[in-house]
Design an enzyme around this catalytic site. Structure first.
Site, PDB file in Angstrom:
ATOM      1  NE  ARG A  57      47.888  32.241  67.776  1.00  0.00           N
ATOM      2  CZ  ARG A  57      48.894  31.647  68.448  1.00  0.00           C
ATOM      3  NH1 ARG A  57      49.899  32.351  68.893  1.00  0.00           N
ATOM      4  NH2 ARG A  57      48.870  30.348  68.649  1.00  0.00           N
ATOM      5  CE1 TYR A 108      37.411  55.690  69.689  1.00  0.00           C
ATOM      6  CE2 TYR A 108      38.798  53.986  70.638  1.00  0.00           C
ATOM      7  CZ  TYR A 108      37.649  54.369  69.979  1.00  0.00           C
ATOM      8  OH  TYR A 108      36.737  53.413  69.632  1.00  0.00           O
ATOM      9  CG  ASP A 179      45.275  56.995  68.120  1.00  0.00           C
ATOM     10  OD1 ASP A 179      45.187  57.111  66.888  1.00  0.00           O
ATOM     11  OD2 ASP A 179      44.426  56.383  68.805  1.00  0.00           O
ATOM     12  CE  LYS A 204      37.409  54.283  63.872  1.00  0.00           C
ATOM     13  NZ  LYS A 204      38.064  54.796  65.059  1.00  0.00           N
TER      14      LYS A 204
HETATM   15  C1  LIG Z   1      38.425  54.250  66.295  1.00  0.00           C
HETATM   16  C2  LIG Z   1      39.655  54.709  67.006  1.00  0.00           C
HETATM   17  C3  LIG Z   1      40.438  53.800  67.735  1.00  0.00           C
HETATM   18  C4  LIG Z   1      40.047  52.346  67.923  1.00  0.00           C
HETATM   19  O1  LIG Z   1      40.173  51.625  66.741  1.00  0.00           O
HETATM   20  P1  LIG Z   1      39.240  50.337  66.380  1.00  0.00           P
HETATM   21  O2  LIG Z   1      39.714  49.984  65.019  1.00  0.00           O
HETATM   22  O3  LIG Z   1      37.817  50.782  66.457  1.00  0.00           O
HETATM   23  O4  LIG Z   1      39.550  49.304  67.402  1.00  0.00           O
HETATM   24  C5  LIG Z   1      41.605  54.281  68.313  1.00  0.00           C
HETATM   25  N1  LIG Z   1      41.963  55.583  68.211  1.00  0.00           N
HETATM   26  C6  LIG Z   1      41.221  56.470  67.535  1.00  0.00           C
HETATM   27  C7  LIG Z   1      41.665  57.892  67.458  1.00  0.00           C
HETATM   28  C8  LIG Z   1      40.044  56.070  66.907  1.00  0.00           C
HETATM   29  O5  LIG Z   1      39.298  56.969  66.252  1.00  0.00           O
END
Ligand SMILES: *Cc1c(COP(=O)(O)O)cnc(C)c1O
Length: 383
Positions: A57, A108, A179, A204
């Site tokens: 972990r 988001y 982000d 993504k």
């Molecule tokens: C999908 C997304 C997230 C969340 O990520 P997960 O891997 O689904 O937990 C955060 N920020 C943005 C801009 C996203 O598109």
């Protein structure tokens, strides 16, 4: 095509050394005779006492290879998490109880939900701000601990002036988080623009094949890094070694995938702008987009997400998603397949135009995608 950004627009890389496409391929590989070219999938939860590792972990060899590659691309040190939301939670949980956070109202969905939930429990104070008004964002930072930015935003593709907001926030001692999921470090490097922390949904573009859920944090500040590493060990949001391996494998081909997807996105955005069934196209690569000039300054390309509003409202937009045959109607983004969805169908998307479709452009042939979009739009608006 005169509306599109030139491929080499944006600031030059902040550091010397190999360029991003080379770093994406080479970073995080052991470099000695006889070394495996790819890291092992290190499937051990524990280690014999007396060595560098203790427990699964806290650290893992496969995570570290991914972290080395992402850290090199962003210009900092990376930590891998079990999801983008686990990474986001770790950053926000590191704040003291009752701290105030300034959050982009276009951020988001999950980030805004996390903040609303935290505010409802008295965990954090939350101020929502409009990224289109950088002076307003900076003014809202007074007395706050952290400002949470996203650019371009998901799903409205709003572009924020990261350098201006970061400078204004820092004058007030406020930390800046960006982000960077939609841009990826190949198109935008927030740490070089003044951000303290970058977060990613690795799920993504970085992993890129719709087969992994994973997240990451990057920072160049050693103290923050150790604080967030502790949060990861205590929160337990650690990725599986198989996921980390797949994410690194995906990252290796990000330059090629993104270049092709971006070229296709630019062409589709331009054609959609002239389609009778489309009311508005949001894509920072279009000269008509409100974020165009800012994107040209702070990004090296406009990316491969295109959002557009269908004439005829939410019903017509849903009909487009039902009529597509080449595109896949599904949530998420950044994979090799082109995905489309109406974001307004979800809770916490009340601020998103009801007829807005978010399209994540993949690797298919541009003409097949266009023929499919054209037939789906034409059919949806006719009914
Ligand atoms: C999908 C997304 C997230 C969340 O990520 P997960 O891997 O689904 O937990 C955060 N920020 C943005 C801009 C996203 O598109």
């Amino acid at each position: 095509m005169g509306d599109d950004l030139p491929p080499d627009a944006g600031p030059p890389p902040a550091r010397r050394g190999p360029r991003a496409a080379t770093v994406a391929v080479r970073a995080g590989r052991p470099h000695r005779p006889g070394a495996a070219v790819n890291p092992p999938i290190a499937l051990s939860s524990t280690f014999e006492l007396g060595g560098d590792r203790l427990y699964g972990r806290d650290d893992n060899e496969t995570w570290e290879a991914f972290e080395a590659a992402l850290g090199a691309l962003e210009g900092g040190d990376a930590l891998a998490f079990s999801s983008g939301m686990a990474a986001i939670s770790a950053v926000l949980e590191a704040l003291p109880i009752g701290a105030t956070v300034v959050v982009a109202q276009d951020a988001y969905n999950g980030t805004r939900r996390w903040c609303a939930d935290a505010a409802s429990r008295g965990r954090l104070g939350v101020r929502l701000v409009d990224l289109g008004d950088p002076a307003g964002v900076v003014a809202a930072c007074e007395g706050a601990q952290l400002v949470w930015l996203e650019s371009p935003t998901n799903p409205c593709l709003v572009v924020a002036d990261l350098a201006a907001i970061a400078a204004g926030a820092h004058l007030q001692g406020v930390s800046v988080v960006v982000d960077n999921t939609l841009a990826t470090p190949l198109l935008q490097r927030p740490l070089a623009l003044g951000a303290d922390v970058v977060v990613h949904s690795v799920t993504k573009w970085l992993a890129g094949h719709s087969d992994v859920v994973m997240g990451a944090i990057v920072t160049a500040d050693g103290e923050r890094l150790e604080q967030l590493r502790t949060r990861r060990s205590l929160g337990g949001g650690v990725p599986g070694p198989v996921e980390a391996w797949l994410a690194l494998r995906g990252l290796r081909s990000l330059p090629a995938r993104l270049e092709r997807a971006q070229a296709t996105a630019g062409e589709l955005a331009r054609r959609l702008s002239g389609h009778a069934a489309v009311e508005r196209v949001r894509y920072p690569g279009l000269g008509s987009d409100p974020g165009h000039e800012l994107a040209a300054r702070q990004m090296s390309g406009p990316g491969a997400m295109v959002s557009f509003e269908v004439a005829g409202g939410a019903e017509a937009a849903e009909a487009v998603c039902e009529a597509v045959r080449v595109l896949t109607p599904a949530t998420s983004l950044g994979g090799v397949e082109t995905l489309i969805e109406r974001r307004g169908r979800y809770r916490f998307e009340e601020g998103t135009p009801p007829a807005l479709l978010r399209m994540s452009v993949g690797q298919e042939d541009v003409e097949d995608l266009w023929e499919d979009l054209d037939q789906a739009l034409t059919a949806a608006v006719a009914t």
